[in-house]
Structures are given as C-alpha cells and as structure tokens.
Design an enzyme around this catalytic site. Structure first.
Site, short mmCIF file in Angstrom:
data_model
loop_
_atom_site.label_atom_id
_atom_site.label_comp_id
_atom_site.label_asym_id
_atom_site.label_seq_id
_atom_site.Cartn_x
_atom_site.Cartn_y
_atom_site.Cartn_z
N HIS A 53 -1.39 -6.90 -82.66
CA HIS A 53 -1.13 -8.25 -82.17
C HIS A 53 -2.42 -8.86 -81.65
O HIS A 53 -3.45 -8.19 -81.58
CB HIS A 53 0.00 -8.28 -81.14
N HIS A 55 -3.55 -10.06 -78.68
CA HIS A 55 -4.07 -10.01 -77.30
C HIS A 55 -5.48 -9.42 -77.26
O HIS A 55 -5.82 -8.49 -77.99
CB HIS A 55 -3.14 -9.19 -76.39
N ASP A 57 -7.03 -7.45 -75.32
CA ASP A 57 -7.24 -6.01 -75.11
C ASP A 57 -6.91 -5.18 -76.35
O ASP A 57 -6.95 -3.95 -76.32
CB ASP A 57 -6.46 -5.51 -73.88
N HIS A 58 -6.60 -5.86 -77.47
CA HIS A 58 -6.35 -5.16 -78.74
C HIS A 58 -7.28 -5.62 -79.86
O HIS A 58 -7.31 -5.01 -80.92
CB HIS A 58 -4.88 -5.32 -79.15
N HIS A 111 7.00 -9.15 -77.60
CA HIS A 111 5.81 -9.18 -76.74
C HIS A 111 4.95 -10.37 -77.16
O HIS A 111 4.50 -11.15 -76.31
CB HIS A 111 5.07 -7.86 -76.91
N ASP A 130 1.94 -2.89 -78.31
CA ASP A 130 2.61 -3.17 -77.04
C ASP A 130 4.10 -3.48 -77.23
O ASP A 130 4.71 -4.15 -76.40
CB ASP A 130 1.94 -4.34 -76.30
N HIS A 168 -0.98 1.57 -74.72
CA HIS A 168 -1.41 1.75 -73.32
C HIS A 168 -0.92 3.09 -72.75
O HIS A 168 0.13 3.60 -73.16
CB HIS A 168 -0.84 0.64 -72.42
FE FE Z 1 -2.05 -4.65 -74.42
ZN ZN Z 2 -0.43 -7.07 -75.56
#
Ligand code: FE
Ligand code: ZN
Length: 252
Positions: A53, A55, A57-58, A111, A130, A168
C-alpha cells in the site's frame, strides 16, 4: 524461495525474497533505503519492489532503490498516483511472476483503499502489509468496516499452513488486547511466554501462520461465542463483532 526479514524504522518489517534458479531479488515494502540496501548489497542486484500500500513507512525506499538498481516497482493500480515510481499496475486476483516465482494479488482494502496482499500459493506464503498483523489487524484509515472485515475473511480462508509475513512488529500489544477480550484462550497465555523470550532476544515474532491467527487473533474470531458474550453482544453479526473490536482497539 528464501525470505529475509529486514527491520526498518522503529517497528516496520521489509522483506527480501530471493529466488535462486533465475537469481531474482525482490523487496516487499522498502520502508527505508539504507536498511534495505544493506541486505540487498549481499546479492548486488534488485529486480523488483512490491508495495502492499501507499503509506510512507512502506514505500519510502522506492525511488532511491529504483535509481540504484533499476528495479521495477509493482503495486495496486488503484494507488498509481500514490506509490512513488510505480511501473506495473496490479489488479485484484491477478497472477504475476517475479523470476520463477508466481504470486496472486489478493485485494484487501480497509486500511487503505488500494491495499493488496501478495500470496505465493506454491510456497504457502502471504505478505499482508498492514491488513493482517500477527494477532491484530490494521487501523481502518480509508475504507469501511465492511471492506476490512471482508479482507480479513479472504485471508482467513487461505490454507491454514500458510505463513504470514506482515508489515509491523505489533505482536506484543496485539496480544495484550486479545487477552483482554478473549481471556479464556489458553493458547494466548502460552504464546505470551514464548513471545516474551523471542522479543527479549530482539528477534522478530514473524512469520505467523493462518492457523495460529485463526486460533488466537481476535479479529479473526468474530464468530467465537465466548468472545461475543464477553462483549455483551451475543446476538450480533460477525461483522458487528469485528467492528466493535476494531473500535475498542483504536483506544486500547
Ligand atoms: Fe505501516
Ligand atoms: Zn499502513
């Protein structure tokens, strides 16, 4: 298929996949360039980047890794405006090859609107980003409760022996939440002891399996009578139970 777990940021996991016959190297969700590059250097090449996805942090490692290794970036077509450097637009249920490996795209929105999971059927491995965590699930940021619920049901229906690699390391706090609302589940108590010793050694609690998640992850146990009774929602539907638990977890 070899999977290397790469710890990134404070609690993210990126994954490197190596397929020997065709010497193909792929990365799932590169959270940050440096941590991923350190592992990629062992192979001295990177062919594919797969994003679950959009985001940050990915995907934050996307552009620098692409620049350095000329890797192709694969992600959901629904996120074509939001995944940096995307080259290949994936669709629901599409089958895609990376070297000799084949994965299927499982569409798991909730998400985010375009969230996907990568399912390697032959290898019995799924990368869930996530959407599904060990003992938990992602927050609903862009989708509806129904979308998230349907996504989790899809993952729950994979073969029980399927290994789950998620985005995570949230297992410890997820377990505490599961124990609060599923206190009679003895498997959770055993898991708690094992988990403490793993985390004390600074090791990842990943992968888990679909089978273990069905037995312990409260977000897949919406049909469990004792959990329903504990919530005083004996007559509610599975989806209502899920939604209630998701709300409770948001403020846990
Ligand atoms: Fe994440
Ligand atoms: Zn995420």
């Amino acid at each position: 298929m070899k999977v290397e777990i790469i710890k990134c940021l404070s609690d993210n996991y990126s994954y490197l996949i190596y397929e020997k016959e065709t010497n193909t190297v792929s990365i799932i969700d590169p959270s940050e360039f440096a941590a991923c590059d350190k592992i990629i250097k062992k192979y001295n090449k990177l062919d594919f980047i797969l994003n679950t996805h959009h985001h940050a942090d990915h995907v934050d490692g996307n552009l620098n890794l692409k620049k350095k290794y000329n890797a192709k970036i694969l992600g959901s077509g629904l996120d074509k405006e939001r995944i940096p450097g995307i080259d290949v637009l994936l669709k629901e249920n599409q089958k895609q090859k990376i070297g000799n490996l084949e994965f299927q795209v499982i569409f798991v929105p909730g998400h985010t609107k375009g969230h996907i999971a990568f399912y390697f059927k032959k290898e019995k491995i799924v990368f869930t980003g996530d959407a599904l965590f060990s003992l938990g699930c992602g927050r609903i940021f862009e989708g509806t409760y129904k979308e998230m619920f349907d996504s989790l049901v899809k993952l729950k229906n994979l073969p029980p022996e399927t290994k789950v690699y998620c985005g995570h390391e949230y297992t410890k706090s997820n377990l505490e939440f599961c124990l609060k609302y599923d206190p009679k589940n003895n498997l959770l108590k055993d898991k708690s002891l094992k988990l403490d010793s793993i985390l004390k050694k600074n090791l990842p609690s990943i992968p888990t399996t679909i089978e273990d998640e069905i037995k312990m992850n409260i977000f897949l146990r919406f049909d469990n009578v004792s959990i329903k009774e504990g919530l005083n929602l004996k007559d509610s539907s599975d989806q209502e139970i899920f939604s209630k638990l998701r709300d409770l977890k948001d403020t846990f």
